[in-house]
Every structure is written in C-alpha cells, then in structure tokens.
Design a protein around this motif. Structure first.
Motif, mmCIF file in Angstrom:
data_model
loop_
_atom_site.group_PDB
_atom_site.id
_atom_site.type_symbol
_atom_site.label_atom_id
_atom_site.label_comp_id
_atom_site.label_asym_id
_atom_site.label_seq_id
_atom_site.Cartn_x
_atom_site.Cartn_y
_atom_site.Cartn_z
ATOM 1 N N MET A 134 -11.549 25.222 48.719
ATOM 2 C CA MET A 134 -12.709 26.113 48.697
ATOM 3 C C MET A 134 -13.358 26.060 50.081
ATOM 4 O O MET A 134 -13.902 25.015 50.461
ATOM 5 C CB MET A 134 -13.715 25.669 47.627
ATOM 6 C CG MET A 134 -13.221 25.805 46.210
ATOM 7 S SD MET A 134 -14.482 25.271 45.006
ATOM 8 C CE MET A 134 -13.652 25.721 43.470
ATOM 9 N N LEU A 176 -15.548 25.748 38.479
ATOM 10 C CA LEU A 176 -14.846 26.801 39.207
ATOM 11 C C LEU A 176 -13.371 26.444 39.378
ATOM 12 O O LEU A 176 -12.497 27.313 39.283
ATOM 13 C CB LEU A 176 -15.509 27.009 40.562
ATOM 14 C CG LEU A 176 -16.934 27.567 40.496
ATOM 15 C CD1 LEU A 176 -17.693 27.297 41.792
ATOM 16 C CD2 LEU A 176 -16.918 29.059 40.212
ATOM 17 N N THR A 223 -13.300 30.508 45.526
ATOM 18 C CA THR A 223 -14.734 30.328 45.755
ATOM 19 C C THR A 223 -15.005 29.897 47.186
ATOM 20 O O THR A 223 -14.258 29.099 47.753
ATOM 21 C CB THR A 223 -15.287 29.251 44.795
ATOM 22 O OG1 THR A 223 -15.052 29.649 43.444
ATOM 23 C CG2 THR A 223 -16.786 29.034 45.015
ATOM 24 N N ALA A 272 -15.986 34.021 43.788
ATOM 25 C CA ALA A 272 -17.345 33.498 43.658
ATOM 26 C C ALA A 272 -17.854 32.988 44.997
ATOM 27 O O ALA A 272 -17.077 32.571 45.860
ATOM 28 C CB ALA A 272 -17.387 32.375 42.618
ATOM 29 N N TRP A 273 -19.176 33.008 45.122
ATOM 30 C CA TRP A 273 -19.903 32.294 46.173
ATOM 31 C C TRP A 273 -20.800 31.303 45.460
ATOM 32 O O TRP A 273 -21.570 31.675 44.569
ATOM 33 C CB TRP A 273 -20.756 33.244 47.008
ATOM 34 C CG TRP A 273 -19.975 34.229 47.823
ATOM 35 C CD1 TRP A 273 -18.732 34.077 48.351
ATOM 36 C CD2 TRP A 273 -20.406 35.551 48.210
ATOM 37 N NE1 TRP A 273 -18.355 35.200 49.043
ATOM 38 C CE2 TRP A 273 -19.365 36.118 48.983
ATOM 39 C CE3 TRP A 273 -21.580 36.288 47.993
ATOM 40 C CZ2 TRP A 273 -19.452 37.394 49.526
ATOM 41 C CZ3 TRP A 273 -21.671 37.557 48.533
ATOM 42 C CH2 TRP A 273 -20.620 38.102 49.298
ATOM 43 N N SER A 274 -20.737 30.046 45.850
ATOM 44 C CA SER A 274 -21.465 29.020 45.101
ATOM 45 C C SER A 274 -22.115 28.012 46.031
ATOM 46 O O SER A 274 -21.562 27.662 47.080
ATOM 47 C CB SER A 274 -20.506 28.286 44.158
ATOM 48 O OG SER A 274 -21.150 27.202 43.507
ATOM 49 N N SER A 329 -18.629 23.153 41.082
ATOM 50 C CA SER A 329 -17.331 23.410 41.714
ATOM 51 C C SER A 329 -16.185 22.956 40.814
ATOM 52 O O SER A 329 -15.082 23.528 40.859
ATOM 53 C CB SER A 329 -17.247 22.722 43.074
ATOM 54 O OG SER A 329 -17.218 21.311 42.945
#
Length: 409
Positions: free
Chosen positions: A324, A282, A289, A271-273, A279
């Motif tokens: 992350m 995630l 991520t 993922a890109w967040s 978070s």
C-alpha cells in the motif's frame, strides 16, 4: 477474579471488549473495571473514565492533557490499592499506560499488554519499561517476540492481531452494500480516520484529491466513511470548506456514511485511507489502497529521529514491502493519491497486481483467534486457565481470481 483493563482508542476499546467476553466465557463470575469506551461498557465493564474520548496524538497533544493524565494515574493507583484487582490488562496506547503499569507493579498486580505499542518502529528505548513493569506481552505481529527477546524480554508471546477476530465475526448489511454498486461507475472509498484530529488534518487533502481525480475520471464515485454521526457532521463542514476553495476543478459528490466502513470497503474498487488498523481490513478485502498520515511540521520534525521502521502501515510491515503506497507527511500529497488511484483504475493489469499481492498476504498473515489465545495466556499465567479451541471460520474475502496465488501460499 477482578480485572482492570485500559484502552485509549476506539480500536483498543473494541479489542478490550472482545477480550472481556473471552475472559468471561472462561470465568463467568469475573469482574471488570478500568478506562476505555462504550464497547467496554457494553461488555459489562465498570468504566472509571472514558479514556477513548481523550484519544490524543503526538507529543504536544500529550503535554496539553498532562493534568488529566496525572489525575488518571492517581485514580488507577487508588483502584489497585483499594480494589486489589488480580490483573491489569493494557491495550495499546503508550504513554499513560507505562505509568499505569508502574503503579500496578508497585502494588503487586500482574500486568499484561495486549496489542502492545510498536516500540520497534519508533521508541525502542522504552523496552526497558516492558522489562520492569510488564509480566507478559501478548504480541500481535509475528516478528515481535524475537524483537523483545533480543532486548532481554523473554515474556513475549505471539497471539495474533485481534482485528482478524473482529473481521470474521462482523455482520455486514449486504443489502446496503449492494445498493452502492453501479456498473461502469467505479467507487473510491475515503477513510479519513477514527480520531477527530485525524479527520481535521487528513480530510482536506483527501477532498482535494477527489476533486483532482474527478477532473480526470468523471465516472468515479466517492464515498466517505466516518466513525459516527458527530464525525459525519464535521466531515461535511471540512469537505464543503475545502471544495469551496478550489479553482478550476469540479466539486465531486463526496457522500458521507457514518458507521458503514465495512460495507464501503466491501464494494469499493480502490481506497484512500488514513494509517491505522483499518489497513488490515483493507488487506482482507484485497482492496488497492493508498495510505496517508498528515501531521504538523513540528510533530514530524520531532518524530522523525525516533522512527525506526521501514513503514507506517501494518500491512506493509507484515509484507516487508510497500503493498500500500504510504505517505507520512506534513505536505499536501493529493497529486500522489490521484496518481496511484488513476493508475489502478486505468490499468486492469496494475489493479490485478495490487489485488493479488494483498490477497497473497491475506492468505499467509491473517490468523484469527488472537482474543481467545490472549485470554487463555492471561488465565494460564494467573493459574486460572480453562483451555478452549479457537475456531477459524474464514474471512469475508474479496472475490478475485487468485487460485494460483492461494496454491502458492
């Protein structure tokens, strides 16, 4: 008993709504009013102003809305004077909430802060406001009570983060989630934020990164998660404009889904967040991520001297390590996003390391029951406590082979 509750963001609106439910379970006749959003209304609160619609970021945005904030302070003060609530509960959203707390204390109303702002990260001097205006800080992170105590605030207790409550109670559309899975076609989830301004600033970088990754790995599929339909329409416009301006790169299919964030996180491979409480979700799914938070150069210049924490991401703060990779920036870091995703997708061992580290943190840090504990602490402080046990039903964990990690945890 009457409660005035204020929340200024979608996540805070959800936390406040769940707190209303927890308080009403113990006090069925309790009345709730305040500032917030649709979740609070659904929970039975009499909303005086939709503060969630005014969610703003950074210093200049606040100045642009100063007249509205002044009007809300006056509105809250009149409520404290005329309706005489038994308690004021503030949920995150610093700035305006300090003024609401000030007026509540002046009217003799006890103030509770649920999910307090991260003063230790960027605004430590504001702890004096906590000492003066807040009767009890309901901390969401385990190191916060000591941080407050070291600065002369003894009335701070760790209850946990309410996001974990919401995750364990969330119902996923398993049929929809299953429909997203295609063997041999990894899925990258793009989470561009819950605020309109976050979407506008971050999604262009995320779309460019998708195009660059698609050039390297055409087998990768991309799904964009938006909060609601209005954001979905805006995301379509941003993506179309961004991809149209790229030369020599493919235009990947960035399929957008409104209100499907949990399902996308459940089935995604990476993922890109944008930075935020998502978070924690995630982490619960042990999903590798990269975290992005794009701001204007002037905002970064103003904020940089005040930032004291090592990380901006809650997961990294809990781990005290960069599990992350994160970027608080005024630059286009699409190449960095691609580099991390490409590394995970192309190296099973790197993917396993990232997944295992998040699963290990989940095992030690995820503590449901925060909302129940917060309600009980509030009522105990007000002399109206009715004890109740918080039941841990367990998170929806990502299926990974981590027996040794769990045993060590």
């Amino acid at each position: 008993m009457k409660f005035f509750i204020s929340a200024g963001e979608p996540s805070g609106d959800l936390h406040a709504a769940n707190l209303i439910h927890a308080l009403r379970e113990r006090l069925p006749d309790a009345e709730f009013t305040g500032f917030g959003g649709p979740r609070m209304v659904e929970a039975g609160a009499d909303l005086k102003y939709p503060l969630v619609n005014l969610a703003v970021m950074w210093f200049l945005s606040v100045f642009q809305n100063i007249a509205t904030f002044l009007r809300l302070i006056v509105m809250a003060d009149r409520c404290f004077r005329d309706e005489k609530p038994d308690a004021v509960v503030l949920v995150d959203y610093p700035g305006l909430h300090w003024w609401i707390a000030r007026r509540a204390k002046a009217r003799g109303v006890p103030v509770f802060y649920f999910v307090p702002p991260q003063l230790w990260a960027w605004a430590g001097w504001r702890v004096k406001k906590v000492r003066k205006f807040v009767d009890l800080v309901l901390c969401s992170l385990p190191f916060e009570p000591k941080w407050y105590a070291d600065r002369g605030v003894p009335h701070a207790e760790y209850v946990g983060h309410p996001y974990f409550d919401e995750l364990q109670d969330r119902d996923l559309d398993e049929t929809f989630a299953a429909s997203l899975e295609i063997p041999g076609r990894p899925l990258l989830a793009i989470l561009p934020g819950s605020r309109t301004l976050e979407l506008k600033r971050n999604l262009p970088i995320l779309a460019r990164a998708a195009a660059k990754l698609a050039a390297r790995r055409p087998e990768v599929r991309f799904k964009v998660a938006c909060l609601h339909e209005k954001h979905r329409v805006l995301a379509e416009e941003i993506i179309a404009e961004t991809l149209a301006g790229l030369d020599g790169l493919p235009s990947p299919d960035l399929e957008i889904h409104a209100g499907r964030t949990p399902e996308l996180i459940r089935v995604a491979d990476v993922a890109w967040s944008v930075s935020g409480s998502v978070s924690l979700e995630l982490m619960m799914e042990a999903l590798p991520t990269v975290v992005l938070y794009k701001i204007r150069p002037i905002d970064l210049m103003i904020a940089r001297p005040f930032i004291k924490a090592k990380y901006i991401t809650l997961v990294n703060l809990l781990a005290d390590a960069e599990l992350m990779p994160e970027y608080l920036t005024d630059q286009d870091v699409s190449d960095e996003l691609v580099r991390h995703a490409d590394s995970w997708l192309g190296d099973p061992e790197a993917m396993a390391r990232a997944t295992s580290a998040l699963a290990a943190l989940r095992h030690t840090a995820a503590r449901p029951g925060a909302t129940t504990r917060a309600a009980e602490r509030i009522l105990a402080r007000l002399g109206a406590d009715k004890p109740s046990d918080a039941v841990y039903r367990g998170p929806h964990a990502r299926a990974v082979s981590l027996e040794s990690v769990d045993e060590e945890g």
